[in-house]
Design a protein around this motif. Structure first.
Motif, PDB file in Angstrom:
ATOM      1  N   VAL A 193       0.835  -1.154   0.078  1.00 33.54           N
ATOM      2  CA  VAL A 193      -0.091  -0.198   0.097  1.00 33.54           C
ATOM      3  C   VAL A 193       0.885   1.109  -0.112  1.00 33.54           C
ATOM      4  O   VAL A 193       1.615   1.412   1.111  1.00 33.54           O
ATOM      5  N   PRO A 194       0.766   1.973  -1.090  1.00 28.31           N
ATOM      6  CA  PRO A 194       1.762   3.363  -1.162  1.00 28.31           C
ATOM      7  C   PRO A 194       1.278   4.369   0.014  1.00 28.31           C
ATOM      8  O   PRO A 194      -0.001   4.214   0.325  1.00 28.31           O
ATOM      9  N   CYS A 195       2.090   4.846   0.343  1.00 33.52           N
ATOM     10  CA  CYS A 195       1.944   5.989   1.626  1.00 33.52           C
ATOM     11  C   CYS A 195       2.001   7.352   1.197  1.00 33.52           C
ATOM     12  O   CYS A 195       3.008   7.769   0.677  1.00 33.52           O
ATOM     13  N   ALA A 196       1.238   8.223   1.650  1.00 31.44           N
ATOM     14  CA  ALA A 196       1.415   9.602   1.847  1.00 31.44           C
ATOM     15  C   ALA A 196       1.795  10.117   3.248  1.00 31.44           C
ATOM     16  O   ALA A 196       0.825   9.620   4.167  1.00 31.44           O
ATOM     17  N   ALA A 197       2.923  10.628   3.672  1.00 35.15           N
ATOM     18  CA  ALA A 197       3.132  10.877   4.982  1.00 35.15           C
ATOM     19  C   ALA A 197       3.936  12.110   5.116  1.00 35.15           C
ATOM     20  O   ALA A 197       4.583  12.646   4.247  1.00 35.15           O
ATOM     21  N   PHE A 198       3.510  12.778   6.393  1.00 35.31           N
ATOM     22  CA  PHE A 198       4.409  13.869   6.892  1.00 35.31           C
ATOM     23  C   PHE A 198       5.746  13.470   7.092  1.00 35.31           C
ATOM     24  O   PHE A 198       6.119  12.398   7.683  1.00 35.31           O
ATOM     25  N   ASP A 199       6.659  14.077   6.682  1.00 38.36           N
ATOM     26  CA  ASP A 199       8.313  14.050   6.934  1.00 38.36           C
ATOM     27  C   ASP A 199       8.426  14.524   8.147  1.00 38.36           C
ATOM     28  O   ASP A 199       9.231  15.617   8.497  1.00 38.36           O
ATOM     29  N   GLU A 230      13.731   7.597   5.850  1.00 39.96           N
ATOM     30  CA  GLU A 230      14.519   6.398   5.600  1.00 39.96           C
ATOM     31  C   GLU A 230      13.575   5.249   5.086  1.00 39.96           C
ATOM     32  O   GLU A 230      13.980   4.607   4.238  1.00 39.96           O
ATOM     33  N   ILE A 231      12.660   5.149   5.720  1.00 41.94           N
ATOM     34  CA  ILE A 231      11.720   3.945   5.361  1.00 41.94           C
ATOM     35  C   ILE A 231      11.007   4.351   3.688  1.00 41.94           C
ATOM     36  O   ILE A 231      11.096   3.544   2.839  1.00 41.94           O
ATOM     37  N   VAL A 232      10.446   5.542   3.764  1.00 46.14           N
ATOM     38  CA  VAL A 232       9.790   5.966   2.432  1.00 46.14           C
ATOM     39  C   VAL A 232      10.936   6.701   1.514  1.00 46.14           C
ATOM     40  O   VAL A 232      11.439   7.778   1.981  1.00 46.14           O
ATOM     41  N   ARG A 233      11.061   6.125   0.236  1.00 46.02           N
ATOM     42  CA  ARG A 233      11.801   6.797  -0.863  1.00 46.02           C
ATOM     43  C   ARG A 233      10.985   7.765  -1.390  1.00 46.02           C
ATOM     44  O   ARG A 233      10.195   7.225  -2.340  1.00 46.02           O
ATOM     45  N   ASP A 234      10.944   8.921  -1.079  1.00 39.48           N
ATOM     46  CA  ASP A 234      10.007   9.895  -1.809  1.00 39.48           C
ATOM     47  C   ASP A 234       9.978  10.009  -3.290  1.00 39.48           C
ATOM     48  O   ASP A 234      11.055  10.031  -3.991  1.00 39.48           O
ATOM     49  N   GLY A 235       8.855   9.810  -3.963  1.00 39.49           N
ATOM     50  CA  GLY A 235       8.747   9.657  -5.227  1.00 39.49           C
ATOM     51  C   GLY A 235       8.776   8.513  -5.855  1.00 39.49           C
ATOM     52  O   GLY A 235       8.642   8.344  -7.145  1.00 39.49           O
ATOM     53  N   GLU A 236       9.457   7.493  -5.252  1.00 38.91           N
ATOM     54  CA  GLU A 236       9.530   6.107  -5.759  1.00 38.91           C
ATOM     55  C   GLU A 236       8.760   5.197  -5.142  1.00 38.91           C
ATOM     56  O   GLU A 236       8.107   4.330  -5.835  1.00 38.91           O
ATOM     57  N   ASP A 237       8.656   4.967  -3.754  1.00 40.44           N
ATOM     58  CA  ASP A 237       7.790   4.062  -3.278  1.00 40.44           C
ATOM     59  C   ASP A 237       6.650   4.649  -2.374  1.00 40.44           C
ATOM     60  O   ASP A 237       5.889   3.975  -1.606  1.00 40.44           O
TER      61      ASP A 237
END
Length: 383
Positions: free
Chosen positions: A305-311, A318-325
């Protein structure tokens, strides 16, 4: 050599099986054995993993929780020091702490040589500090980002109570560097392990955005509702499913009503079936004000499930590679988070691609990888 440049990450156990590791006594000491929250989930996951490696594990809590977490059957003993809450600060509390610390000393003295005490929360360390830990390896942990800790009373307690432990562990290299900058030269880092890796991921066919977390200020559900107020009119066939319970539930539901969102928000309550909750979603939203290395984010990615998250923390980026996953937004910028959600909700091909990459990328935190790194740390500190 700074502490995090030690052989922790580069030891033979970091990338492969650890050969003939000695079986140790491992104590986890937390505020509570079974309070609701990520630290408890992490503690018992690690306790099970270490037990599976042949270590003798004991989980200790200082007090019983206000809101307990269902643990199921556990293959190791647990101990709670207090039957209720300790006395208020003062002489009575100091006396009670000394008395309860003697119980910790008795537990620690029963351990075999090479034993390790892992203190998962700094409040619990106040009791461990009064116990006799001579001859034991003591590791103190901070399960939140440096920035979130610095904004709380825990910051000064970490500096006071963890300064002289054998290793103070943050969750990321970035946070460890910041602690070292505060004079914590024993600081290093270890990320959380992946809670699960399901065989069947989400099909990402349901028009649902999922949030999982306590209904508490830290998790920022109020900001998620503000975000959803911008997104929902553009996607009237989508729903926001909020899983969790907590002290802010009533005020959040009032906010939801005031924003006119009752028709598109589902309050799902607590769930014991996180994979099932995520399997029913196509996008995951993380709106926290502060995190460490959030398990819910890892769980969502494991489910594809792709995530939209506050940085909101080094662990998140580190977990989310922004723009990739997944997609990140500046902390507190609900308009930006709304645009990130809208991007994922509007484009199924993008959603599916990011979800598949998330599921593949998150496997760098497999339990075998992380437990091997823990084993390497134990061996290094024992030398």
């Amino acid at each position: 050599m700074t502490a995090h440049d030690s052989p922790l990450a580069d030891s033979p156990g970091a990338d492969g099986p650890v050969a003939a590791e000695p079986r140790r006594d491992v104590f986890f000491v937390s505020n509570s054995v079974d309070e609701l929250g990520g630290v408890t989930t992490w503690s018992h996951q690690m306790a099970r993993l270490f037990t599976g490696r042949g270590h003798r594990v004991h989980v200790v809590g200082i007090t019983p929780p206000e809101v307990p977490q269902e643990l199921g059957e556990i293959p190791y003993p647990t101990t709670t020091l207090y039957a209720g809450q300790p006395p208020r600060p003062g002489r009575a509390r100091e006396a009670s702490m000394r008395e309860e610390a003697t119980k910790l000393t008795a537990l620690f003295r029963s351990a075999r040589p090479g034993a390790v005490v892992i203190v998962t929360q700094v409040w619990a360390m106040e009791w461990v500090a009064q116990a006799d830990t001579h001859g034991l390896t003591v590791i103190g942990m901070s399960h939140e980002s440096y920035a979130y800790s610095k904004a709380s009373s825990r910051f000064h307690r970490v500096r006071r109570y963890y300064r002289d432990v054998d290793r103070m562990l943050a969750l990321t290299r970035e946070d460890a560097d910041l602690w070292i900058g505060q004079g914590m030269n024993n600081a290093s880092y270890l990320p959380n392990p992946l809670p699960f890796m399901p065989e069947v991921p989400s099909a990402r066919t349901e028009k649902a955005v999922v949030s999982i977390g306590r209904l508490h200020d830290q998790k920022g559900i109020d900001m998620l509702l503000d975000t959803w107020a911008e997104v929902a009119p553009r996607h009237p066939d989508w729903r926001l499913r909020i899983y969790g319970s907590g002290e802010d539930e009533e005020i959040l539901k009032k906010q939801c009503t005031a924003l006119g969102l009752d028709g598109s928000v589902d309050w799902m309550g607590r769930t014991s079936d996180v994979p099932g909750a995520l399997r029913g979603g196509s996008v995951f939203a993380l709106s926290s004000r502060g995190e460490g290395f959030p398990l819910a984010l890892m769980e969502a990615m494991a489910m594809g499930v792709p995530c939209a998250a506050f940085d909101c923390a080094p662990g998140v980026r580190e977990i989310v590679r922004d723009g990739e996953d997944g997609l990140l937004a500046a902390l507190g910028n609900t308009g930006e988070l709304a645009r990130r959600l809208d991007t994922l909700m509007s484009d199924k091909e993008l959603r599916d691609g990011m979800g598949e990459r998330a599921r593949a990328n998150i496997q760098r935190y497999t339990t075998t990888e992380i437990v091997n790194r823990w084993e390497g740390l134990f061996g290094f500190l024992e030398r």
